[in-house]
Write an enzyme that holds these catalytic residues in place. Structure first.
Site, mmCIF file in Angstrom:
data_model
loop_
_atom_site.group_PDB
_atom_site.id
_atom_site.type_symbol
_atom_site.label_atom_id
_atom_site.label_comp_id
_atom_site.label_asym_id
_atom_site.label_seq_id
_atom_site.Cartn_x
_atom_site.Cartn_y
_atom_site.Cartn_z
ATOM 1 C CD GLU A 1 -55.934 8.426 58.185
ATOM 2 O OE1 GLU A 1 -55.800 9.370 57.395
ATOM 3 O OE2 GLU A 1 -55.035 8.079 58.983
ATOM 4 C CB THR A 2 -61.562 4.280 62.049
ATOM 5 O OG1 THR A 2 -61.227 4.977 63.256
ATOM 6 C CG2 THR A 2 -62.235 2.967 62.398
#
Length: 290
Positions: free
Chosen positions: A47-48
């Site tokens: 995830e970002t």
């Protein structure tokens, strides 16, 4: 082009290189959704996140969460890490212990314990919707893992992301699992799932539970440490009245991919609210030009 503050953290670990990496863009105003998705695909992390000013007065900050493939309404390690980054970046009042995160899943309470390297972040997960899976899906899942599964030990859980959960009873079964990742990816794509998570009782003294999570459809063969899956597991335990682990326990995840993450999981006996928490280690601080 504007310069934006950027951090990369190890989440659910108190030192670098042991937890689940998270990329955090601090000053994300003005970045459109397509660019956010492209950047998340470029980082190629599970995830970002992108930190934005809140749109609701109760919130301290707003976060958008992207995998390399899609935006998620909630995810655990991005929520813990984003809270840590918001504190480090001065987006919230110094010393504040009770925060509110705004995300697509709503307003989520955040509790902060300690400071600096000793800081631990606890985030309340959204309420979980649990549904049984039918015999045909369970048969496909059993073949993909491969593992022997029964109806009581499997469930689909939606707490933002959609998970298939499998209780393998013992940590040995969890840690020695060698899944068919192509089959899991196909299963996830067909059923609109983010991944499959397995768990079992740990007996080595480091934690009460061993957990693994597989998300190959999102380009993450095995996620190192997964907050939303751990929250989903606690939701299933509570729903079926399983008292083996109690209302508070520690879960171990990531050893199979060279990490050693620890997740603190708790369920409120009165409200049923579930929190996941852990330490974070700041590994990269810099500037981003996008």
């Amino acid at each position: 082009m504007p310069t934006r503050r950027f951090m990369q953290l190890d989440v659910f670990a108190d030192r670098p290189l042991r937890g689940n990496p998270l990329a955090v863009v601090i000053d994300a105003e003005g970045i459109d959704s397509a660019t956010m998705q492209a950047f998340a695909r470029w980082t190629n992390l599970s995830e970002t996140t992108f930190l934005l000013p809140p749109t609701r007065p109760q919130a301290d900050y707003r976060v958008r969460i992207f995998t390399p493939r899609q935006e998620l309404p909630f995810a655990g390690h991005p929520s813990v890490g984003s809270a840590y980054a918001a504190i480090e970046a001065g987006l919230v009042e110094a010393g504040k212990r009770a925060l509110v995160q705004e995300c697509a899943a709503g307003l989520l309470p955040v509790r902060v314990e300690g400071d600096g390297a000793a800081r631990v972040i606890h985030v309340q997960a959204p309420p979980a919707r649990i549904t049984p899976i039918d015999a045909a899906l369970r048969e496909r899942l059993a073949a993909a893992l491969p593992a022997t599964l029964d109806e009581a030990g499997t469930a689909r859980v939606d707490n933002g992301p959609h998970w298939l959960l499998c209780d393998l009873q013992h940590a040995t079964a969890v840690r020695t699992l060698a899944p068919d990742l192509a089959a899991i990816a196909a299963l996830c794509e067909h059923n609109a799932l983010v991944g499959v998570s397995v768990f079992g009782a740990e007996t080595d003294g480091t934690a009460a539970m061993a957990v693994r999570a597989f998300c190959p459809a999102d380009g993450i063969p095995e996620d190192p440490v997964t907050g939303s899956a751990n929250a989903a597991i606690m939701a299933v335990l509570g729903a079926r009245g399983d008292t083996r682990y109690g209302l508070r326990y520690r879960a171990s995840q990531g050893r199979e991919v060279g990490r050693d993450g620890l997740v603190e999981v708790a369920r409120d006996a009165t409200t049923g609210a579930i929190t996941i928490g852990g330490a974070c280690a700041l590994t990269v601080r810099g500037e981003l030009v996008i």
